[in-house]
Design a protein around this motif. Structure first.
Motif, PDB file in Angstrom:
ATOM      1  N   VAL A  71       0.827  -1.216   0.000  1.00  0.00           N
ATOM      2  CA  VAL A  71       0.000   0.000   0.000  1.00  0.00           C
ATOM      3  C   VAL A  71       0.857   1.260   0.000  1.00  0.00           C
ATOM      4  CG1 VAL A  71      -1.641   1.339   1.394  1.00  0.00           C
ATOM      5  CG2 VAL A  71      -1.975  -1.100   1.100  1.00  0.00           C
ATOM      6  N   HIS A  72       1.859   1.299   0.879  1.00  0.00           N
ATOM      7  CA  HIS A  72       2.686   2.513   1.012  1.00  0.00           C
ATOM      8  C   HIS A  72       3.474   2.795  -0.261  1.00  0.00           C
ATOM      9  CE1 HIS A  72       1.493   2.753   5.157  1.00  0.00           C
ATOM     10  NE2 HIS A  72       1.847   1.480   5.336  1.00  0.00           N
ATOM     11  N   ARG A  73       3.981   1.740  -0.889  1.00  0.00           N
ATOM     12  CA  ARG A  73       4.708   1.911  -2.150  1.00  0.00           C
ATOM     13  C   ARG A  73       3.753   2.421  -3.240  1.00  0.00           C
ATOM     14  NH1 ARG A  73       8.297  -3.020  -4.221  1.00  0.00           N
ATOM     15  NH2 ARG A  73       9.513  -2.409  -2.402  1.00  0.00           N
ATOM     16  N   SER A  74       2.530   1.884  -3.259  1.00  0.00           N
ATOM     17  CA  SER A  74       1.532   2.309  -4.254  1.00  0.00           C
ATOM     18  C   SER A  74       1.192   3.788  -4.091  1.00  0.00           C
ATOM     19  CB  SER A  74       0.250   1.482  -4.115  1.00  0.00           C
ATOM     20  OG  SER A  74       0.502   0.123  -4.343  1.00  0.00           O
ATOM     21  N   ARG A  75       1.035   4.222  -2.832  1.00  0.00           N
ATOM     22  CA  ARG A  75       0.717   5.637  -2.576  1.00  0.00           C
ATOM     23  C   ARG A  75       1.847   6.543  -3.054  1.00  0.00           C
ATOM     24  NH1 ARG A  75      -1.633   4.388   3.455  1.00  0.00           N
ATOM     25  NH2 ARG A  75      -3.611   3.522   2.729  1.00  0.00           N
ATOM     26  N   LYS A  76       3.065   6.151  -2.741  1.00  0.00           N
ATOM     27  CA  LYS A  76       4.225   6.964  -3.129  1.00  0.00           C
ATOM     28  C   LYS A  76       4.334   7.031  -4.657  1.00  0.00           C
ATOM     29  CE  LYS A  76       9.073   7.621  -1.905  1.00  0.00           C
ATOM     30  NZ  LYS A  76      10.274   7.051  -1.282  1.00  0.00           N
ATOM     31  N   ALA A  77       4.148   5.874  -5.310  1.00  0.00           N
ATOM     32  CA  ALA A  77       4.260   5.816  -6.775  1.00  0.00           C
ATOM     33  C   ALA A  77       3.182   6.660  -7.445  1.00  0.00           C
ATOM     34  CB  ALA A  77       4.155   4.365  -7.242  1.00  0.00           C
ATOM     35  N   PHE A  78       1.956   6.612  -6.925  1.00  0.00           N
ATOM     36  CA  PHE A  78       0.856   7.399  -7.504  1.00  0.00           C
ATOM     37  C   PHE A  78       1.115   8.890  -7.331  1.00  0.00           C
ATOM     38  CE2 PHE A  78      -3.617   9.105  -7.339  1.00  0.00           C
ATOM     39  CZ  PHE A  78      -3.922   8.860  -8.665  1.00  0.00           C
ATOM     40  N   ASP A  79       1.577   9.268  -6.147  1.00  0.00           N
ATOM     41  CA  ASP A  79       1.914  10.682  -5.897  1.00  0.00           C
ATOM     42  C   ASP A  79       2.992  11.164  -6.861  1.00  0.00           C
ATOM     43  OD1 ASP A  79       0.119  10.564  -3.847  1.00  0.00           O
ATOM     44  OD2 ASP A  79       1.582  10.709  -2.221  1.00  0.00           O
ATOM     45  N   LEU A  80       4.034  10.351  -7.043  1.00  0.00           N
ATOM     46  CA  LEU A  80       5.140  10.720  -7.935  1.00  0.00           C
ATOM     47  C   LEU A  80       4.665  10.813  -9.385  1.00  0.00           C
ATOM     48  CD1 LEU A  80       8.068   8.592  -6.425  1.00  0.00           C
ATOM     49  CD2 LEU A  80       7.912  11.093  -6.469  1.00  0.00           C
ATOM     50  N   GLN A  81       3.798   9.878  -9.765  1.00  0.00           N
ATOM     51  CA  GLN A  81       3.271   9.880 -11.131  1.00  0.00           C
ATOM     52  C   GLN A  81       2.482  11.158 -11.403  1.00  0.00           C
ATOM     53  OE1 GLN A  81       0.729   6.523 -12.040  1.00  0.00           O
ATOM     54  NE2 GLN A  81       1.445   6.477 -14.139  1.00  0.00           N
ATOM     55  N   MET A  82       1.660  11.554 -10.446  1.00  0.00           N
ATOM     56  CA  MET A  82       0.862  12.771 -10.619  1.00  0.00           C
ATOM     57  C   MET A  82       1.761  14.013 -10.603  1.00  0.00           C
ATOM     58  SD  MET A  82      -2.090  11.789 -11.304  1.00  0.00           S
ATOM     59  CE  MET A  82      -2.703  13.455 -11.433  1.00  0.00           C
ATOM     60  N   GLN A  83       2.808  13.995  -9.790  1.00  0.00           N
ATOM     61  CA  GLN A  83       3.751  15.132  -9.759  1.00  0.00           C
ATOM     62  C   GLN A  83       4.502  15.247 -11.073  1.00  0.00           C
ATOM     63  OE1 GLN A  83       6.303  14.804  -6.274  1.00  0.00           O
ATOM     64  NE2 GLN A  83       4.526  14.691  -4.928  1.00  0.00           N
ATOM     65  N   SER A  84       4.804  14.096 -11.699  1.00  0.00           N
ATOM     66  CA  SER A  84       5.610  14.106 -12.928  1.00  0.00           C
ATOM     67  C   SER A  84       4.876  14.747 -14.106  1.00  0.00           C
ATOM     68  CB  SER A  84       6.041  12.682 -13.292  1.00  0.00           C
ATOM     69  OG  SER A  84       4.973  11.967 -13.879  1.00  0.00           O
ATOM     70  N   ILE A  85       3.529  14.772 -14.054  1.00  0.00           N
ATOM     71  CA  ILE A  85       2.786  15.393 -15.165  1.00  0.00           C
ATOM     72  C   ILE A  85       2.244  16.780 -14.795  1.00  0.00           C
ATOM     73  CG2 ILE A  85       2.156  13.171 -16.197  1.00  0.00           C
ATOM     74  CD1 ILE A  85      -0.712  13.628 -15.086  1.00  0.00           C
ATOM     75  N   LYS A  86       2.591  17.216 -13.600  1.00  0.00           N
ATOM     76  CA  LYS A  86       2.082  18.497 -13.097  1.00  0.00           C
ATOM     77  C   LYS A  86       2.566  19.667 -13.955  1.00  0.00           C
ATOM     78  CE  LYS A  86       1.210  20.135  -8.402  1.00  0.00           C
ATOM     79  NZ  LYS A  86       1.664  20.095  -7.019  1.00  0.00           N
ATOM     80  N   THR A  87       1.705  20.663 -14.074  1.00  0.00           N
ATOM     81  CA  THR A  87       2.091  21.911 -14.736  1.00  0.00           C
ATOM     82  C   THR A  87       1.572  23.056 -13.871  1.00  0.00           C
ATOM     83  OG1 THR A  87       2.034  23.109 -16.830  1.00  0.00           O
ATOM     84  CG2 THR A  87       0.010  21.985 -16.195  1.00  0.00           C
TER      85      THR A  87
END
Length: 357
Positions: A71-87
């Motif tokens: 769960v914790h790895r999934s949360r971190k990965a999702f957060d990073l994924q959303m940050q990577s496309i942020k504008t």
């Protein structure tokens, strides 16, 4: 493959938002050729080619789905994924983080008000993420666009996640948040009788479960906006088997969510607490339902719209045939996703106004 395609492929594999934005500006035949070059093995003819490229790049990296056993790895990965496309975030006149002192405990929320000096309707928004991942940040841009184009206030709720909390605790917190909004209508400058619930995916599930549970209460919502909602943990429909691999939401994701949200808390899969399709559908607020054509959840969202209509609920059903699950989170990189989400905001407000008059 041209040098441009090779460069885009390299950037895509690093998951950079700038590469996806550049790719989004190219003709669809170039996107199709890049997806092919990246070895995307699935035959989804009408799927937005930009999404094909993004999925192909993920598969090449050995990534599939977004909720794993950790769960914790999934949360971190999702957060990073959303940050990577942020504008740069869409400007909204007033954005404020709040602490809501609820009966079930304090939760954080983010309040978006496009016209702070005016009385406006309020949309209480529950973010998606399979009840397991997601937060105020991952859905910040989606809420900004919704507030602006629905010409409404939005209150995004940072509810507690599974498996740390049970469905009963999670839903109670979300219901308490709705009650808090109703009790504070005057301070929040909400137009009388104009509070809606909304959410994407798991958030769509939460919104409609809360609507069912509060149907006879003073703080029942006056409208629902359900974006590719989870409505049925028990059944497996044709869209599940057609789209369970190679897209944003996979069979593995569904299995993990079922474990974390239902099975670990001994909740039956047909309990209306988690599967609103089996709940009481009479006298529910007018409901605007969105589905994506290429989505395991497509059929359950469409079936739910039919069930509501059969019970006399006013429904608007809209499918986006070339999109997949999660497209409202792609607005920072996809012109189409942004256009569709803006359209949803505007049309939901028209639907709500019509049903309120």
């Amino acid at each position: 493959m041209t040098a441009l395609n090779q460069r885009l492929q390299e950037l895509l594999e690093k998951g950079q938002g700038t590469a996806v934005r550049a790719l989004d500006k190219l003709p669809s035949f170039v996107q199709e050729s890049l997806a092919k070059g990246l070895g995307y093995p699935f035959l989804f003819p009408d799927l937005d080619p930009l999404i094909k490229c993004m999925m192909a790049a993920q598969l090449k990296q050995g990534k599939s789905g977004f909720i794993g056993a950790d769960v914790h790895r999934s949360r971190k990965a999702f957060d990073l994924q959303m940050q990577s496309i942020k504008t740069k975030p869409t400007a909204v006149k007033q954005v404020e983080d709040l602490r809501l002192p609820l009966q079930s405990g304090t939760v954080f929320a983010r309040h978006y008000h496009p016209a702070p000096n005016k009385k406006l309707p309020m949309i209480v928004f529950y973010h998606g993420g399979g009840f397991v991942v997601g937060n105020l940040e991952t859905h910040d841009e989606a809420c900004r666009l919704l507030a602006l184009h629905a010409k409404a206030q939005v209150l995004s709720i940072d509810y507690p996640l599974a498996p740390e909390v049970s469905p009963k605790q999670l839903i109670q917190c979300c219901e308490d948040a709705l009650a808090w909004v109703f009790q504070n209508s005057r301070q929040l400058k909400i137009l009388k009788g104009r509070i809606a619930v909304a959410g994407d995916s798991a958030g769509g599930n939460i919104a409609t479960v809360v609507a069912q549970r509060t149907a006879q209460k003073a703080y029942a919502p006056h409208a629902q906006l359900l974006i590719y909602p989870v409505t049925d943990f028990k059944s497996r429909h044709p869209s599940f088997f057609a789209y369970k691999d190679g897209l944003v939401l996979t069979e593995q994701d569904i299995n993990h969510v079922t474990t974390f949200y239902a099975e670990q808390h001994q909740v039956a899969l047909d309990d209306p607490l988690i599967s609103p399709t089996f709940g009481k559908l009479e006298r529910l607020a007018p409901t605007y339902i969105i589905t994506a054509g290429y989505d395991v959840l497509h059929d359950e969202g469409e079936i739910y719209s039919h069930k509501l209509r059969q019970q006399g609920v006013k429904v608007h059903y809209q499918e986006y045939p070339d999109q997949t699950h999660g497209f409202i989170n792609l607005t920072p990189v996809s012109y189409k996703a942004k256009k569709y989400w803006i359209e949803v905001g505007k049309n939901f407000r028209k639907f709500w106004d019509k049903k309120a008059s």
